[in-house]
Scaffold this motif. Sequence first.
Motif, mmCIF file in Angstrom:
data_model
loop_
_atom_site.group_PDB
_atom_site.id
_atom_site.type_symbol
_atom_site.label_atom_id
_atom_site.label_comp_id
_atom_site.label_asym_id
_atom_site.label_seq_id
_atom_site.Cartn_x
_atom_site.Cartn_y
_atom_site.Cartn_z
ATOM 1 N N SER A 82 60.881 2.095 -22.198
ATOM 2 C CA SER A 82 60.777 0.696 -21.799
ATOM 3 C C SER A 82 62.106 0.028 -22.122
ATOM 4 C CB SER A 82 59.630 -0.007 -22.528
ATOM 5 O OG SER A 82 59.573 -1.376 -22.155
ATOM 6 N N LYS A 129 50.277 4.872 -17.005
ATOM 7 C CA LYS A 129 50.981 3.667 -16.543
ATOM 8 C C LYS A 129 52.487 3.926 -16.482
ATOM 9 C CE LYS A 129 51.549 -1.267 -17.600
ATOM 10 N NZ LYS A 129 53.009 -1.287 -17.767
ATOM 11 N N ALA A 130 53.045 4.548 -17.530
ATOM 12 C CA ALA A 130 54.484 4.821 -17.550
ATOM 13 C C ALA A 130 54.877 5.790 -16.449
ATOM 14 C CB ALA A 130 54.889 5.364 -18.918
ATOM 15 N N THR A 144 53.221 6.511 -13.545
ATOM 16 C CA THR A 144 53.049 5.991 -12.189
ATOM 17 C C THR A 144 54.056 4.892 -11.867
ATOM 18 O OG1 THR A 144 51.302 4.501 -12.992
ATOM 19 C CG2 THR A 144 50.618 6.611 -12.056
ATOM 20 N N GLU A 145 54.469 4.093 -12.846
ATOM 21 C CA GLU A 145 55.500 3.081 -12.578
ATOM 22 C C GLU A 145 56.803 3.741 -12.138
ATOM 23 O OE1 GLU A 145 56.101 0.324 -15.728
ATOM 24 O OE2 GLU A 145 54.128 -0.615 -15.507
ATOM 25 N N ALA A 146 57.105 4.904 -12.723
ATOM 26 C CA ALA A 146 58.324 5.617 -12.344
ATOM 27 C C ALA A 146 58.205 6.292 -10.985
ATOM 28 C CB ALA A 146 58.676 6.648 -13.408
ATOM 29 N N GLN A 151 56.731 4.792 -8.298
ATOM 30 C CA GLN A 151 56.498 3.755 -7.300
ATOM 31 C C GLN A 151 57.811 3.368 -6.649
ATOM 32 O OE1 GLN A 151 53.564 2.589 -6.401
ATOM 33 N NE2 GLN A 151 52.252 3.356 -8.037
ATOM 34 N N SER A 198 63.445 4.909 -7.806
ATOM 35 C CA SER A 198 63.769 5.029 -9.226
ATOM 36 C C SER A 198 65.103 5.756 -9.372
ATOM 37 C CB SER A 198 62.675 5.801 -9.980
ATOM 38 O OG SER A 198 61.464 5.087 -10.008
ATOM 39 N N THR A 241 63.586 6.517 -14.237
ATOM 40 C CA THR A 241 63.595 5.116 -14.653
ATOM 41 C C THR A 241 63.396 4.224 -13.442
ATOM 42 O OG1 THR A 241 65.221 5.707 -16.355
ATOM 43 C CG2 THR A 241 64.814 3.369 -15.985
ATOM 44 N N ALA A 242 62.347 3.409 -13.475
ATOM 45 C CA ALA A 242 62.061 2.478 -12.398
ATOM 46 C C ALA A 242 63.015 1.291 -12.477
ATOM 47 C CB ALA A 242 60.611 2.007 -12.484
ATOM 48 N N SER A 248 62.344 -1.684 -12.964
ATOM 49 C CA SER A 248 61.916 -2.577 -14.047
ATOM 50 C C SER A 248 62.473 -2.164 -15.404
ATOM 51 C CB SER A 248 60.388 -2.601 -14.127
ATOM 52 O OG SER A 248 59.889 -1.311 -14.475
ATOM 53 N N SER A 282 61.282 0.499 -17.007
ATOM 54 C CA SER A 282 60.294 1.407 -17.594
ATOM 55 C C SER A 282 60.432 2.769 -16.958
ATOM 56 C CB SER A 282 58.873 0.872 -17.394
ATOM 57 O OG SER A 282 58.571 0.813 -16.015
#
Length: 256
Positions: free
Chosen positions: A160, A223-224, A226-228, A230, A233, A245-246, A248, A250
């Motif tokens: 994060s 969560k970590a 799937t965020e990467a 989306q 990245s 790393t997305a 955002s 994260s």
Amino acid sequence: MGVGFRHHGMGYRVLVVVALLVAGCGGGAGAGVVGGVFHSTSVTERGAPRALVDGTRVELSFTDDGRVIARAGCNQMQAPVSLGGGKIEAGELSMTMIGCPDPRLHEQDEWLSKFLGASPSWRKDGANLVVADDSTEIVLAPEVPASLEGGKWTADTLISGDTAGSVPGGVVATLEFRDGGVEVSAGCNSGSARYRTDGSAITFEELVLTDKACGPDEMAVEKAVTEALQGRSEFKVDGQRLRLTAASGSGVGLRK
């Protein structure tokens, strides 16, 4: 000295960096060592094999800017280093203090930090690196860089921004890239996505996962992951490690 890390989103205590003073500091270089990453193939103490915690090995990296980075399966430690005179002379050693799931991992970290702090000798044996003191010898083979595709990547770090924490014990999340597709086991749910790369960027499309509820640790890891996965990245393969790393900030760190 050094940057602190903390666990993210799981109620873990803040991680701190401890500074351990070890012998020697200075410049120097070692032919065939500087710029290399080495993984242990055998560890002996007083002539007998020393068993490491299952699934772990000793990793030593010697950077071009004069540092040694070491891992023994849990925390990362690093220090300025000189390799002159056939000795590993480390400066101020900093170590992350991650709450590892197995107390034996902490003991192994302490063992390695003491070993490096005792100014062990080093020598090359063919492509291998041999590091030893009066009682211990570690033989390490040079790392063969991994490719993104082929084989499973297992998540071990949640990211994060500038902070990072370990994946909780017992939670397994993996990614397997093959022929433009990635099979996803996100810690709770599983599925797949399509991807394409462009330099250091990776774009994921058509991510589809099952939809079941799990415990808080599993869902935090999911969560970590799937965020990467989306959209777009950044990705970096460094030896046997992959970082996603997305936008955002994260993301997730994985190992082969």
